[in-house]
Design an enzyme around this catalytic site. Structure first.
Site, short mmCIF file in Angstrom:
data_model
loop_
_atom_site.label_atom_id
_atom_site.label_comp_id
_atom_site.label_asym_id
_atom_site.label_seq_id
_atom_site.Cartn_x
_atom_site.Cartn_y
_atom_site.Cartn_z
N CYS A 83 0.83 -1.21 0.00
CA CYS A 83 0.00 0.00 0.00
C CYS A 83 0.86 1.27 0.00
O CYS A 83 1.70 1.46 0.88
CB CYS A 83 -0.89 -0.03 1.24
SG CYS A 83 -1.71 1.54 1.56
N1 LIG Z 1 -6.57 7.80 3.61
C1 LIG Z 1 -5.96 6.61 3.92
C2 LIG Z 1 -6.08 5.61 2.77
C3 LIG Z 1 -5.50 4.28 3.11
C4 LIG Z 1 -5.96 3.20 2.12
O1 LIG Z 1 -6.87 3.41 1.30
N2 LIG Z 1 -5.34 2.02 2.21
C5 LIG Z 1 -5.73 0.93 1.34
C6 LIG Z 1 -4.55 0.14 0.82
S1 LIG Z 1 -3.63 0.94 -0.40
C7 LIG Z 1 -6.52 -0.10 2.11
O2 LIG Z 1 -6.15 -0.47 3.20
N3 LIG Z 1 -7.59 -0.59 1.51
C8 LIG Z 1 -8.38 -1.64 2.05
C9 LIG Z 1 -9.84 -1.39 1.82
O3 LIG Z 1 -10.20 -0.29 1.42
O4 LIG Z 1 -10.60 -2.33 2.05
C10 LIG Z 1 -4.52 6.91 4.24
O5 LIG Z 1 -3.86 7.64 3.49
O6 LIG Z 1 -4.06 6.46 5.27
#
Ligand SMILES: N[C@@H](CCC(=O)N[C@@H](CS)C(=O)NCC(=O)O)C(=O)O
Length: 347
Positions: A83
């Site tokens: 990520c």
């Molecule tokens: N706004 C958050 C976004 C984090 C994010 O979207 N992480 C993704 C991975 S790249 C995630 O964990 N996605 C899992 C999901 O949405 O189910 C940050 O910058 O910390």
């Protein structure tokens, strides 16, 4: 070889995500059934991907009387190597030398229908299981912090071992805390590192805002678009901004004041994923970093070669995560060979 053991050795998911857009009951390791959307549906009904706002927004403070006071061995960072948002947090943790004060867990690269999962290092080389909460999935932490949580189960997560809750799950805020909140516990050289100095904040923010919208999130808006229109609404902006950055980097080593700031770190985690993943998988193929952006490539190498950063890049997790988890985009789950440009090459 039995098909089941073949599956295991190739790490092919036995249960493929469904394309259902309907709500379905899912069970967490807590006994409570929750009603949630299929978390593997990324685009909204109109075909556009919209990133949700992070829910846990507390801050670790240098003030010893604060609720979340900075203390050695009190906080734990949960990340995925894949990520780009979590990668920012890991990069700042390493550069500030916080690894002796803050613990780390790394999830499996495969994101399934229960979200990010913990695996052993044998099951998934590079993974670091959760020895703090003994959770099986990242979602378990969210429910431990808030049994009524209804948002997405994202990484990074900054966990407080003392109050047994999530402090913050927003990477842009976690890197600010890492930048200064723990300074009292750091040696002079690490204390002096400041990725968001007051005199440069306006200039850093002026890059961060459009880069977030058009590049960091722009590649996701292009790649998760489920209509031609939504894709074309977003993909051109990615390159408009990469072109601007390329021109800017012709005369300077870093985005702001010729020094490494958080603006560089935030952009860098997207840039190193660009050629191996976003170019093909997210259809951001108008130009490529190695082929078309020599100044950005040089800048990416310069940052990669800062001591401590190369070890934060796990291209195996990065490629396998995107190509094997997003089966609505890549139904075969086949992972391409190239890791993108050699970032360790001489500048
Ligand atoms: N706004 C958050 C976004 C984090 C994010 O979207 N992480 C993704 C991975 S790249 C995630 O964990 N996605 C899992 C999901 O949405 O189910 C940050 O910058 O910390």
């Amino acid at each position: 070889m039995l098909l089941s053991s073949l599956r295991l050795s190739l790490r092919i998911p036995t249960v493929r995500p469904t394309a259902s857009i309907f709500y379905k009951a899912t069970f967490t390791t807590s006994t409570k059934p929750i009603m949630s959307k299929n978390i593997l549906n990324w685009a909204s009904k109109d075909g556009e991907f919209r990133r949700q706002t992070s829910s846990f927004r507390d801050n670790v403070s240098p003030d010893a009387n604060a609720t979340f006071a900075a203390e050695p061995d009190r906080y734990h960072l949960y990340i995925s190597y894949a990520c780009p948002w979590a990668h920012r947090a890991l990069a700042v943790l390493k550069l500030k030398g916080l690894d002796s004060l803050i613990g780390l867990s790394v999830v499996d690269y495969y994101l399934g229908d229960k979200g990010w999962k913990f695996s052993t290092n044998e099951e998934c080389p590079g993974a670091i299981p959760d020895t703090v909460n003994n959770a099986s999935y990242i979602r378990d932490l969210y429910f431990k912090a808030n049994p009524d949580y209804e948002g997405r189960f994202t990484v990074p997560v900054l966990w407080d071992k003392k109050l047994k809750t999530i402090v913050n799950n927003e990477s842009s805020e976690i890197i600010r805390m890492f930048n200064s909140a723990f300074n009292a516990f750091l040696p002079e050289d690490k204390k002096a590192i400041n990725f968001y100095p007051e005199s440069l904040q306006k200039e850093i923010d002026d890059w961060n805002t459009p880069i977030y919208d058009n590049v960091n999130n722009g590649v996701y808006k292009s790649g998760f678009a489920s209509t031609q229109e939504a894709y074309e609404n977003n993909v051109f902006n990615v390159f408009t901004w990469l072109d601007k950055i390329e021109a800017h980097l012709a005369n300077t080593d870093y985005l702001v004041a010729n020094t490494l700031t958080e603006a560089d770190i935030r952009l860098w985690t997207t840039v190193i994923r660009f050629d191996p993943v976003y170019f093909g998988h997210f259809k951001c193929n108008i130009k490529g970093i190695e082929k078309d952006y020599p100044n950005i490539l040089k800048w990416a190498r310069r940052i990669y070669q800062i001591p401590g950063l190369a070890e934060t890049v796990n291209m195996d997790h990065i490629k396998k995560h995107y190509y094997m988890s997003h089966l609505q985009i890549n139904p075969t789950g086949v992972v391409p060979i190239s890791n993108g440009p050699d970032l360790s090459a001489a500048i």
